[in-house]
Motif scaffolding. Structure first.
Motif, PDB file in Angstrom:
ATOM      1  N   THR A  86       0.844  -1.181   0.000  1.00  0.00           N
ATOM      2  CA  THR A  86       0.000   0.000   0.000  1.00  0.00           C
ATOM      3  C   THR A  86       0.883   1.236   0.000  1.00  0.00           C
ATOM      4  O   THR A  86       1.787   1.355   0.830  1.00  0.00           O
ATOM      5  CB  THR A  86      -0.918   0.015   1.232  1.00  0.00           C
ATOM      6  OG1 THR A  86      -1.610  -1.241   1.289  1.00  0.00           O
ATOM      7  CG2 THR A  86      -1.934   1.126   1.148  1.00  0.00           C
ATOM      8  N   LEU A  87       0.644   2.141  -0.945  1.00  0.00           N
ATOM      9  CA  LEU A  87       1.420   3.375  -1.036  1.00  0.00           C
ATOM     10  C   LEU A  87       0.919   4.392  -0.028  1.00  0.00           C
ATOM     11  O   LEU A  87      -0.106   4.196   0.638  1.00  0.00           O
ATOM     12  CB  LEU A  87       1.323   3.940  -2.457  1.00  0.00           C
ATOM     13  CG  LEU A  87       1.842   3.039  -3.575  1.00  0.00           C
ATOM     14  CD1 LEU A  87       1.652   3.715  -4.922  1.00  0.00           C
ATOM     15  CD2 LEU A  87       3.314   2.716  -3.359  1.00  0.00           C
ATOM     16  N   GLU A  88       1.652   5.524   0.085  1.00  0.00           N
ATOM     17  CA  GLU A  88       1.284   6.563   1.049  1.00  0.00           C
ATOM     18  C   GLU A  88      -0.105   7.140   0.777  1.00  0.00           C
ATOM     19  O   GLU A  88      -0.809   7.528   1.704  1.00  0.00           O
ATOM     20  CB  GLU A  88       2.310   7.711   1.016  1.00  0.00           C
ATOM     21  CG  GLU A  88       3.679   7.350   1.537  1.00  0.00           C
ATOM     22  CD  GLU A  88       4.527   6.596   0.518  1.00  0.00           C
ATOM     23  OE1 GLU A  88       4.301   6.754  -0.706  1.00  0.00           O
ATOM     24  OE2 GLU A  88       5.404   5.827   0.953  1.00  0.00           O
ATOM     25  N   ASP A  89      -0.491   7.187  -0.501  1.00  0.00           N
ATOM     26  CA  ASP A  89      -1.806   7.753  -0.833  1.00  0.00           C
ATOM     27  C   ASP A  89      -2.948   6.756  -0.628  1.00  0.00           C
ATOM     28  O   ASP A  89      -4.095   7.049  -0.927  1.00  0.00           O
ATOM     29  CB  ASP A  89      -1.821   8.293  -2.264  1.00  0.00           C
ATOM     30  CG  ASP A  89      -1.583   7.206  -3.307  1.00  0.00           C
ATOM     31  OD1 ASP A  89      -1.363   6.044  -2.916  1.00  0.00           O
ATOM     32  OD2 ASP A  89      -1.616   7.524  -4.513  1.00  0.00           O
TER      33      ASP A  89
END
Length: 105
Positions: A86-89
């Motif tokens: 999961t990315l930061e966004d």
């Protein structure tokens, strides 16, 4: 669960008569755990003529099991496994475990 192999992915065949061939995934069939890869597992089918197409013997790709293919790492063009992160966004993306490169655009 999200699929690890999707349409448009570059893969290499690990086993079978087409071992070592690479190609693009033309179609993914997640319900049967199968994928159709361009230029791999080509079979001949006898086609009856229709108003739209001529008859004859046509060659087309047949599905192969998804366990017999591996993703090609975008960095070094070698087989790699696929993971999810999961990315930061907050978006969930697939990445190559070999190099850490993100596979989803």
């Amino acid at each position: 669960m999200a699929s690890k192999v999707k349409k448009g992915d570059r893969v290499i065949v690990l086993t079978g008569k087409d071992k070592g061939k690479t190609g693009e995934v033309l179609r993914s069939i997640p319900s049967e755990n199968r994928v159709v890869v361009q230029g791999v597992n080509v079979v001949k089918r006898h086609q009856r003529p229709t108003p739209m197409s001529a008859g004859g013997i046509i060659e087309k790709e047949a599905p192969i099991n998804v366990s017999n293919v591996a993703h090609i790492d975008p960095k070094d063009q070698k087989p790699t496994r696929v993971g999810f992160k999961t990315l930061e966004d907050g978006s969930k993306v697939r990445f190559a475990k070999r190099s850490g490169e993100v596979l989803d655009k």
